[in-house]
Motif scaffolding. Structure first.
Motif, PDB file in Angstrom:
ATOM      1  N   ALA A 189       6.283  -0.218   3.122  1.00 18.99           N
ATOM      2  CA  ALA A 189       5.987   1.095   2.535  1.00 18.99           C
ATOM      3  C   ALA A 189       7.284   1.878   2.280  1.00 18.99           C
ATOM      4  O   ALA A 189       7.471   2.450   1.194  1.00 18.99           O
ATOM      5  CB  ALA A 189       5.058   1.881   3.463  1.00 18.99           C
ATOM      6  N   LEU A 190       8.193   1.877   3.254  1.00 16.32           N
ATOM      7  CA  LEU A 190       9.458   2.605   3.061  1.00 16.32           C
ATOM      8  C   LEU A 190      10.292   1.997   1.933  1.00 16.32           C
ATOM      9  O   LEU A 190      10.878   2.718   1.122  1.00 16.32           O
ATOM     10  CB  LEU A 190      10.284   2.616   4.356  1.00 16.32           C
ATOM     11  N   VAL A 191      10.312   0.663   1.893  1.00 17.26           N
ATOM     12  CA  VAL A 191      11.079  -0.013   0.838  1.00 17.26           C
ATOM     13  C   VAL A 191      10.455   0.260  -0.537  1.00 17.26           C
ATOM     14  O   VAL A 191      11.163   0.468  -1.528  1.00 17.26           O
ATOM     15  CB  VAL A 191      11.163  -1.536   1.133  1.00 17.26           C
ATOM     16  N   LYS A 192       9.144   0.316  -0.592  1.00 14.30           N
ATOM     17  CA  LYS A 192       8.465   0.645  -1.862  1.00 14.30           C
ATOM     18  C   LYS A 192       8.945   2.002  -2.353  1.00 14.30           C
ATOM     19  O   LYS A 192       9.275   2.187  -3.527  1.00 14.30           O
ATOM     20  CB  LYS A 192       6.942   0.658  -1.678  1.00 14.30           C
ATOM     21  N   HIS A 193       9.003   2.951  -1.419  1.00  9.77           N
ATOM     22  CA  HIS A 193       9.454   4.296  -1.778  1.00  9.77           C
ATOM     23  C   HIS A 193      10.931   4.273  -2.217  1.00  9.77           C
ATOM     24  O   HIS A 193      11.280   4.797  -3.274  1.00  9.77           O
ATOM     25  CB  HIS A 193       9.254   5.227  -0.583  1.00  9.77           C
ATOM     26  N   LEU A 194      11.779   3.645  -1.406  1.00  5.34           N
ATOM     27  CA  LEU A 194      13.222   3.668  -1.687  1.00  5.34           C
ATOM     28  C   LEU A 194      13.550   2.978  -3.011  1.00  5.34           C
ATOM     29  O   LEU A 194      14.310   3.502  -3.825  1.00  5.34           O
ATOM     30  CB  LEU A 194      13.992   2.944  -0.571  1.00  5.34           C
ATOM     31  N   ASP A 195      12.979   1.785  -3.204  1.00  5.26           N
ATOM     32  CA  ASP A 195      13.305   0.989  -4.392  1.00  5.26           C
ATOM     33  C   ASP A 195      12.389   1.294  -5.567  1.00  5.26           C
ATOM     34  O   ASP A 195      12.504   0.666  -6.614  1.00  5.26           O
ATOM     35  CB  ASP A 195      13.227  -0.511  -4.062  1.00  5.26           C
TER      36      ASP A 195
END
Ligand SMILES: O=C(O)[C@@H](CO)OP(=O)(O)O
Length: 248
Positions: A189-195
């Motif tokens: 979820a965090l990587v989805k947001h960041l990238d």
């Protein structure tokens, strides 16, 4: 000015080893998981990427991975905060079920929808299920309507983002190297947001156990290099394949 963020998925857990859906069930690391956590700490130390502060979920596999890695990197003293908002995705009624048997019973399409689709949660867990979190003291302060009985990745992102903005971003802005020790799906979820990964493409992203993923973020907290950098790319690639193939 850039900012540095380290994401670390816990090492192999007892239920990863048994191929069971885990979610919010509080299982421990295996000996292999402890070794992965030690290697994660060594990689951080070797590269001089030393966390100034650490955030973990409230689940022991993430807490212990962080402790082991920080110990090896001689950073056991850094301030630590823990939040349920970094917990693994609640896997609903699938918690405690075998992934291979679930795949065989429900078929590939339904299995992958539950496991990797952005917005289809598994069926909710019953309060009297042996793997429900009913009455778990660590969630005693959580308003009952916030305690999930199942979650899809979208739900995870929605509950993780307030913590990202309120707890993590201010520390990044202060120039601290911030480490987050969490889980396959809370980190997805965090990587989805960041990238800025699309709802469709996120289905294909898997996070390996125990390999630090380092992001350098620009002024607007966007990755300088999309996808960040795994400190051991070969180990990461092998572990990503293993996660992908669970259930088979
Ligand atoms: O069981 C779980 O909680 C997660 C992480 O181990 O599994 P999956 O990769 O299938 O989402």
């Amino acid at each position: 000015m850039t900012y540095r963020l380290v994401l670390l998925r816990h090492g192999e857990s007892e239920w990863n080893a048994k191929n069971l859906f885990t979610g919010w069930v509080d299982v421990d690391l295996t000996a292999a998981g402890e070794a992965e956590a030690r290697r994660g700490g060594e990689l951080l130390a070797e590269r001089g990427i030393l966390p100034d502060v650490l955030h973990t979920s409230v689940l022991r596999r993430a807490v212990r991975t962080a402790n082991i890695a920080l110990d090896v990197a001689d950073r056991l003293w850094v301030p630590v905060r823990r939040s349920w908002r970094l917990n693994e995705r609640h896997y609903g009624a699938l918690q405690g079920k075998n992934k291979k048997q679930t795949l065989e019973t429900y078929g590939e399409e339904q299995f992958m929808l539950w496991r990797r689709s952005y917005d289809t949660p598994p069926p909710p867990i019953e309060d009297d299920d042996e793997y429900a979190q009913t009455g778990d003291p660590r969630y005693a302060d959580l308003p009952p309507e916030l305690l999930p009985r199942t979650e899809c990745l979208k739900d995870v992102l929605e509950r993780a983002l307030p913590y990202w903005y309120d707890a993590i971003v201010p520390e990044l802005r202060r120039g601290l190297t911030v480490a987050v020790a969490a889980h396959g799906n809370s980190l997805r979820a965090l990587v989805k947001h960041l990238d800025d990964i699309s709802d469709e493409a996120i289905a294909g992203l898997n996070i390996p156990t125990g390999v630090p993923l380092v992001y350098e973020l620009d002024e607007s907290l966007r990755p300088v290099t999309r996808g960040g950098e795994y400190l051991d790319p070969d180990a990461a690639a092998a572990a990503i394949e293993a996660v992908k193939n669970q259930g088979r």
